[in-house]
Design a protein around this motif. Structure first.
Motif, mmCIF file in Angstrom:
data_model
loop_
_atom_site.group_PDB
_atom_site.id
_atom_site.type_symbol
_atom_site.label_atom_id
_atom_site.label_comp_id
_atom_site.label_asym_id
_atom_site.label_seq_id
_atom_site.Cartn_x
_atom_site.Cartn_y
_atom_site.Cartn_z
ATOM 1 N N GLY A 213 -3.951 6.498 -14.628
ATOM 2 C CA GLY A 213 -5.191 5.585 -14.443
ATOM 3 C C GLY A 213 -5.810 5.176 -15.841
ATOM 4 O O GLY A 213 -5.418 6.068 -16.640
ATOM 5 N N LEU A 214 -6.473 4.177 -16.146
ATOM 6 C CA LEU A 214 -6.875 3.723 -17.375
ATOM 7 C C LEU A 214 -8.391 3.400 -17.227
ATOM 8 O O LEU A 214 -8.927 2.806 -16.241
ATOM 9 C CB LEU A 214 -6.000 2.476 -17.645
ATOM 10 N N VAL A 215 -9.005 4.001 -18.435
ATOM 11 C CA VAL A 215 -10.514 3.788 -18.392
ATOM 12 C C VAL A 215 -10.582 2.816 -19.926
ATOM 13 O O VAL A 215 -10.754 3.665 -20.693
ATOM 14 C CB VAL A 215 -11.472 4.952 -18.252
ATOM 15 N N PRO A 216 -10.860 1.562 -19.809
ATOM 16 C CA PRO A 216 -11.009 1.012 -21.008
ATOM 17 C C PRO A 216 -12.488 1.065 -21.478
ATOM 18 O O PRO A 216 -13.396 1.050 -20.733
ATOM 19 C CB PRO A 216 -10.689 -0.411 -20.703
ATOM 20 N N THR A 217 -12.726 1.545 -22.870
ATOM 21 C CA THR A 217 -13.939 1.773 -23.199
ATOM 22 C C THR A 217 -14.017 1.174 -24.753
ATOM 23 O O THR A 217 -12.858 0.967 -25.449
ATOM 24 C CB THR A 217 -14.442 3.169 -23.525
ATOM 25 N N MET A 218 -15.090 1.075 -25.169
ATOM 26 C CA MET A 218 -15.258 0.704 -26.732
ATOM 27 C C MET A 218 -15.910 1.761 -27.568
ATOM 28 O O MET A 218 -16.254 1.747 -28.786
ATOM 29 C CB MET A 218 -16.246 -0.596 -26.953
ATOM 30 N N GLY A 219 -15.675 2.979 -26.837
ATOM 31 C CA GLY A 219 -16.199 4.232 -27.615
ATOM 32 C C GLY A 219 -17.659 4.392 -27.313
ATOM 33 O O GLY A 219 -18.282 3.806 -26.520
ATOM 34 N N ALA A 220 -18.308 5.472 -28.156
ATOM 35 C CA ALA A 220 -19.582 5.716 -28.244
ATOM 36 C C ALA A 220 -19.759 6.446 -26.689
ATOM 37 O O ALA A 220 -20.811 5.818 -26.146
ATOM 38 C CB ALA A 220 -20.605 4.719 -28.584
ATOM 39 N N LEU A 221 -18.964 7.070 -26.261
ATOM 40 C CA LEU A 221 -18.908 7.482 -24.819
ATOM 41 C C LEU A 221 -20.215 8.550 -24.398
ATOM 42 O O LEU A 221 -20.755 9.143 -25.313
ATOM 43 C CB LEU A 221 -17.658 8.466 -24.578
ATOM 44 N N HIS A 222 -20.731 8.341 -23.190
ATOM 45 C CA HIS A 222 -21.744 8.889 -22.591
ATOM 46 C C HIS A 222 -21.311 9.349 -21.186
ATOM 47 O O HIS A 222 -20.323 9.137 -20.771
ATOM 48 C CB HIS A 222 -22.965 7.998 -22.627
ATOM 49 N N GLU A 223 -22.491 9.855 -20.447
ATOM 50 C CA GLU A 223 -22.282 10.488 -19.184
ATOM 51 C C GLU A 223 -21.653 9.315 -18.214
ATOM 52 O O GLU A 223 -20.784 9.632 -16.982
ATOM 53 C CB GLU A 223 -23.239 11.074 -18.497
ATOM 54 N N GLY A 224 -21.965 8.044 -18.406
ATOM 55 C CA GLY A 224 -21.280 6.763 -17.559
ATOM 56 C C GLY A 224 -19.944 6.822 -17.714
ATOM 57 O O GLY A 224 -19.351 6.542 -16.619
ATOM 58 N N VAL B 212 -13.758 12.125 -28.231
ATOM 59 C CA VAL B 212 -12.526 12.964 -27.804
ATOM 60 C C VAL B 212 -13.312 14.445 -27.511
ATOM 61 O O VAL B 212 -12.754 15.115 -26.299
ATOM 62 C CB VAL B 212 -11.586 13.175 -29.055
ATOM 63 N N ALA B 213 -14.120 14.921 -28.184
ATOM 64 C CA ALA B 213 -14.561 16.359 -27.825
ATOM 65 C C ALA B 213 -15.136 16.065 -26.643
ATOM 66 O O ALA B 213 -15.323 17.415 -25.695
ATOM 67 C CB ALA B 213 -15.762 16.711 -28.887
ATOM 68 N N LEU B 214 -16.037 15.229 -26.467
ATOM 69 C CA LEU B 214 -16.782 14.943 -24.967
ATOM 70 C C LEU B 214 -15.686 14.761 -23.912
ATOM 71 O O LEU B 214 -15.976 15.595 -22.842
ATOM 72 C CB LEU B 214 -17.646 13.476 -24.965
ATOM 73 N N LEU B 215 -14.718 14.142 -23.887
ATOM 74 C CA LEU B 215 -13.817 13.983 -23.036
ATOM 75 C C LEU B 215 -12.908 15.509 -22.793
ATOM 76 O O LEU B 215 -12.484 15.819 -21.488
ATOM 77 C CB LEU B 215 -12.557 13.144 -23.593
ATOM 78 N N GLN B 216 -12.988 16.291 -23.923
ATOM 79 C CA GLN B 216 -12.355 17.549 -23.696
ATOM 80 C C GLN B 216 -13.024 18.391 -22.751
ATOM 81 O O GLN B 216 -12.829 19.346 -22.272
ATOM 82 C CB GLN B 216 -12.063 18.223 -24.904
ATOM 83 N N THR B 217 -14.504 18.128 -22.543
ATOM 84 C CA THR B 217 -15.252 18.955 -21.697
ATOM 85 C C THR B 217 -14.829 18.828 -20.336
ATOM 86 O O THR B 217 -15.363 19.430 -19.311
ATOM 87 C CB THR B 217 -16.752 18.741 -21.906
#
Length: 283
Positions: free
Chosen positions: A25-36, A79-84
Motif C-alpha cells: 500500500g502507498l500513502v502519499p504525504t507532504m510530511g508534517a504528519l498528524h493523526e489524520g 518517522v518517529a510518529l510512524l514508528q508508534t
C-alpha cells in the motif's frame, strides 16, 4: 523501518516484496504528519502486508511560492510518529526534488474531464497538474497495489481516481474519512501554523458546515450558500474564499436538489494567511 531517498531503492524493495507474494500500500504525504495521516497508514496496514509512506513537499502543486517555502518539513519527527504504529511493516520514501524530477521541475499537463476546473481549480492555478504529476510519478516508482487518500481533499481524491482510470494505472485508490480535532477542525499540516486566535476561531468552519447540512434538508442550495456567506461576512477573523454545494461525480455546483444525486458542501477559508479547506456529505 527504513527511510529511502532514492527511487531505485524503493522500487527494488517493492519488487522484492511482490516477488514474495506480498501486497503493498502507498500513502502519499507532504510530511508534517498528524493523526489524520496515521489513520490512512493504519487503513493501509489492515489491507496490505507492507505500507510505503512517501514524504515529499511537491513544488509543482504550489501556486504560491511563499506557501511552499513555509510548508513544514519534519522528517525526523514524522518517522518517529510512524514508528508508534509499526516499525517493521512501514517504510518511508523521502526523495529529493532531483530524485523525483531529475532536473526538470515542471508539471505534466492533464485533462481530468473538467474536474480540475471546479473549486480549487478556480483559485489555485496549475495545482492539479502538479498533483497529477507527482501522484503519477509515485505510482510509477512505487507500483503499489493500493493507495490511500483523505477525503478532506475530496476534489484531489476524485482527480486521482480519474488519473488512474484515464491512464489505466493498476492501483486501487481508496478514500478515507476526514480525521478531525476534538473541536471539529479538519486535521491538516497547516493547522500547526495557525496563530492562537485563529486556531481558536477555526472550528467555526466545521460548525458552519454542520449547520449548512441541517439547513439543506429544507432549504435550496442557493439559500444555504447565501446563509453561509453571511455567517463569514460577520466573522471578524475568518475570510470565506468559497462555499459550494456540488455533485460528487462532476464537482459542478448543483442548481436543484435530487434524491438520485449525491452532493457535498465544499469550503475554503483563510485564517490570516493560512488557507483551510473542508467538506461534508449532505445526503
Amino acid at each position: 523501518m527504513e527511510v529511502y531517498s532514492n527511487k531505485n531503492q524503493i522500487s527494488n524493495l517493492v519488487n522484492s516484496l511482490k516477488l514474495k507474494g506480498f501486497t503493498v500500500g502507498l500513502v502519499p504525504t507532504m510530511g508534517a504528519l498528524h493523526e489524520g495521516h496515521l489513520a490512512l497508514v493504519s487503513e493501509g496496514l489492515v489491507n496490505n502486508d507492507r505500507v510505503i509512506v512517501s514524504i515529499f513537499v511537491n513544488p509543482t502543486q504550489f501556486d504560491n511560492k511563499e506557501d511552499l517555502k513555509k510548508y513544514p518539513r519534519t522528517l525526523e519527527s514524522d518517522v518517529a510518529l510512524l514508528q508508534t504504529i509499526s516499525n517493521d511493516r512501514i517504510d518511508v520514501y523521502a526523495p529529493t526534488v532531483t530524485d523525483i524530477y531529475e532536473g526538470d521541475v515542471d508539471s505534466e499537463i492533464f485533462e481530468f474531464d473538467g474536474l480540475e476546473f471546479e473549486m480549487e481549480g478556480k483559485f489555485r492555478n496549475g495545482h492539479f497538474n502538479g498533483v497529477g504529476t507527482i501522484v503519477k510519478r509515485l505510482f510509477e516508482i512505487v507500483n503499489p497495489d493500493n493507495a490511500y487518500f483523505g477525503e478532506k481533499d475530496f476534489q484531489q481524491l476524485q482527480i486521482v481516481k480519474k488519473l488512474v482510470e484515464k491512464y489505466q494505472i493498476p492501483v486501487m485508490v481508496t478514500g478515507c474519512k476526514i480525521h478531525r480535532e476534538v473541536n471539529g477542525l479538519a486535521m491538516s499540516s497547516r493547522n500547526t501554523r495557525l496563530k492562537p486566535e485563529y486556531a481558536k476561531a477555526a472550528p467555526f468552519i466545521y460548525k458552519t458546515l454542520i449547520a449548512a447540512k441541517v439547513k439543506f434538508g429544507t432549504k435550496s442550495a442557493n439559500k444555504v450558500s447565501e446563509w453561509v456567506e453571511k455567517q463569514f461576512a460577520n466573522h471578524n477573523l475568518l475570510k470565506l474564499e468559497y462555499f459550494i454545494i456540488a455533485d460528487i461525480k462532476t464537482l459542478k455546483p448543483i442548481k436543484r436538489k435530487s434524491k438520485k444525486r449525491l452532493v457535498r458542501a465544499f469550503i475554503a477559508v483563510y485564517a490570516d494567511d493560512i488557507r483551510l479547506i473542508d467538506n461534508i456529505a449532505l445526503n
